[in-house]
Design an enzyme around this catalytic site. Structure first.
Site, PDB file in Angstrom:
ATOM      1  N   CYS A 100       0.830  -1.211   0.000  1.00 12.64           N
ATOM      2  CA  CYS A 100       0.000   0.000   0.000  1.00 12.64           C
ATOM      3  C   CYS A 100       0.862   1.258   0.000  1.00 12.64           C
ATOM      4  O   CYS A 100       0.601   2.223   0.722  1.00 12.64           O
ATOM      5  CB  CYS A 100      -0.928  -0.001   1.211  1.00 12.64           C
ATOM      6  SG  CYS A 100      -2.053  -1.414   1.277  1.00 12.64           S
ATOM      7  N   ILE A 122       2.787   5.638  -3.916  1.00 14.32           N
ATOM      8  CA  ILE A 122       2.673   5.666  -5.372  1.00 14.32           C
ATOM      9  C   ILE A 122       1.532   4.767  -5.840  1.00 14.32           C
ATOM     10  O   ILE A 122       0.831   5.068  -6.811  1.00 14.32           O
ATOM     11  CB  ILE A 122       4.000   5.246  -6.050  1.00 14.32           C
ATOM     12  CG1 ILE A 122       3.911   5.364  -7.573  1.00 14.32           C
ATOM     13  CG2 ILE A 122       4.404   3.843  -5.644  1.00 14.32           C
ATOM     14  CD1 ILE A 122       3.765   6.747  -8.108  1.00 14.32           C
ATOM     15  N   ARG A 137       0.937  -6.377   4.772  1.00 14.32           N
ATOM     16  CA  ARG A 137       1.335  -7.247   5.880  1.00 14.32           C
ATOM     17  C   ARG A 137       0.362  -7.132   7.043  1.00 14.32           C
ATOM     18  O   ARG A 137       0.328  -8.011   7.905  1.00 14.32           O
ATOM     19  CB  ARG A 137       2.751  -6.889   6.335  1.00 14.32           C
ATOM     20  CG  ARG A 137       3.827  -7.254   5.324  1.00 14.32           C
ATOM     21  CD  ARG A 137       5.189  -6.735   5.761  1.00 14.32           C
ATOM     22  NE  ARG A 137       5.184  -5.283   5.891  1.00 14.32           N
ATOM     23  CZ  ARG A 137       6.194  -4.578   6.389  1.00 14.32           C
ATOM     24  NH1 ARG A 137       7.265  -5.204   6.848  1.00 14.32           N
ATOM     25  NH2 ARG A 137       6.123  -3.256   6.468  1.00 14.32           N
ATOM     26  N   TYR A 185       1.770 -11.195   1.205  1.00 18.70           N
ATOM     27  CA  TYR A 185       1.976 -11.205  -0.240  1.00 18.70           C
ATOM     28  C   TYR A 185       1.928 -12.615  -0.818  1.00 18.70           C
ATOM     29  O   TYR A 185       1.528 -12.801  -1.976  1.00 18.70           O
ATOM     30  CB  TYR A 185       3.313 -10.534  -0.572  1.00 18.70           C
ATOM     31  CG  TYR A 185       3.448  -9.163   0.050  1.00 18.70           C
ATOM     32  CD1 TYR A 185       2.386  -8.261   0.036  1.00 18.70           C
ATOM     33  CD2 TYR A 185       4.619  -8.780   0.687  1.00 18.70           C
ATOM     34  CE1 TYR A 185       2.496  -7.011   0.621  1.00 18.70           C
ATOM     35  CE2 TYR A 185       4.744  -7.530   1.281  1.00 18.70           C
ATOM     36  CZ  TYR A 185       3.672  -6.661   1.247  1.00 18.70           C
ATOM     37  OH  TYR A 185       3.786  -5.428   1.839  1.00 18.70           O
ATOM     38  N   LYS A 203       9.994   1.310 -10.313  1.00 14.30           N
ATOM     39  CA  LYS A 203      11.417   1.526 -10.586  1.00 14.30           C
ATOM     40  C   LYS A 203      12.175   1.719  -9.274  1.00 14.30           C
ATOM     41  O   LYS A 203      11.594   2.174  -8.289  1.00 14.30           O
ATOM     42  CB  LYS A 203      11.596   2.724 -11.525  1.00 14.30           C
ATOM     43  CG  LYS A 203      10.938   4.025 -11.022  1.00 14.30           C
ATOM     44  CD  LYS A 203      11.815   4.724 -10.019  1.00 14.30           C
ATOM     45  CE  LYS A 203      11.126   5.471  -8.977  1.00 14.30           C
ATOM     46  NZ  LYS A 203      11.909   5.739  -7.765  1.00 14.30           N
TER      47      LYS A 203
END
Length: 333
Positions: free
Chosen positions: A11, A14, A37, A57, A96
């Protein structure tokens, strides 16, 4: 073909601010799950975007309603979770830089090819229509032969607990901020750039770089890029491209809002003009490009087809960043 079903691993700002709204608005994608998490963070984000909340995840990667995973985690976690997603047969769009080291980047791109899935690195600005205009002008000889690029991306200091100051998460200015002008240099000067020198201001207490500069050059043409980046500066986000007959300059060059109309300054011997370019939602275009790469792969094309998955560009970028870090003169602060 059906919309690409997206699962989001984390979360991060971005994700919440730019990419989730872009996924949600796109006709090519649908967000089916958001993982964190902690249950509270996952639920808050999932409620906002009308999808499932997932704790952990690994649980996200096990879901049958996730075709592709968006990874906006801290850089140090990119390689681990990208690899797990690829091995689970998921396409991946990673923020990135894709990883902190070129060897890991090459390995993951090979793993994506092995599993027949798309792996893309999310530099949003390369999808902005302003850069199509810039490259068209350069190709038309608007500034003559390209000689040099001067580019900067700098921001003021962050709060003391910001993850950019954490060495264990591969923080530092180069990987978070410097990668933008490095990617810009390849975009405007071509794929043959080499590193000719660099300086990094190294915070010895925290173990991260706070800023620096790099000189890149094309050994065949002599075109060079002088890049400045950092997170102990006033804000800058612009560049100037110098040619034998003029120059082009652009500000707000990396993360403009969707409604922003870029102003491209063109200077030649006969005078200067400021050309107001159309507003463009680079996040929406990045999402469309990623979805198109997956569509191409699903219909039998190469896994690294299209701008969203340009493996050669991703590897070049990773190697340039590695070389800057390896050869830089460290100024300890």
């Amino acid at each position: 073909m059906s919309a690409l079903r997206i699962g989001v691993a984390g979360c991060a700002d971005i994700a919440l601010r730019r990419m989730l709204p872009a996924f949600e608005a796109s006709p090519h994608t649908v967000v089916t799950a958001i993982a964190s998490r902690t249950a509270d963070k996952a639920r808050a984000a999932a409620d906002t975007f009308g999808c499932a909340a997932v704790v952990g995840y690994d649980a996200l990667l096990e879901r049958s309603d996730v075709d592709a995973v968006y990874v906006p985690l801290p850089v140090a976690l990119h390689a681990r979770w990208t690899e797990r997603a690829l091995r689970a047969g998921k396409h991946v769009l990673a923020e990135k830089p894709l990883t902190a080291r070129a060897d890991d980047t090459v390995r993951l791109l090979g793993l994506a090819r092995e599993h027949g899935v798309v792996l893309a690195e999310n530099y949003l600005f390369v999808h902005h229509s302003a850069y199509t205009s810039v490259r068209d002008l350069v190709a038309q000889g608007a500034v003559g032969e390209v000689r040099a690029l001067h580019a900067s991306f700098t921001i003021p200091p962050r709060p003391a607990d910001d993850i950019r100051y954490r060495a264990d998460l591969d923080g530092g200015a180069l990987l978070d901020i410097g990668v933008y002008p490095v990617r810009l240099a390849s975009l405007l000067l071509g794929p043959e750039l080499r590193v000719h020198g660099a300086v990094l201001r190294h915070d010895t207490a925290r173990g991260v770089d706070l800023g620096g500069s790099a000189l890149l050059g094309d050994p065949a043409t002599g075109a060079s890029a002088q890049l400045v980046f950092g997170m102990e500066h006033g804000y800058t986000a612009g560049w100037r491209l110098l040619g034998s007959e003029g120059s082009l300059a652009l500000d707000r060059a990396y993360s403009p809002p969707a409604g922003h109309r870029p102003v491209l300054r063109i200077e030649r011997a006969g005078g200067a003009e400021e050309r107001v370019l159309p507003a463009h939602d680079q996040a929406a275009t990045a999402v469309a490009a990623f979805a198109e790469s997956v569509r191409h792969r699903r219909t039998g094309g190469a896994a690294d087809a299209g701008d969203a998955g340009d493996a050669a560009a991703v590897v070049r970028q990773a190697r340039l960043v590695d070389e800057i870090r390896r050869t830089a003169h460290l100024v300890k602060v």
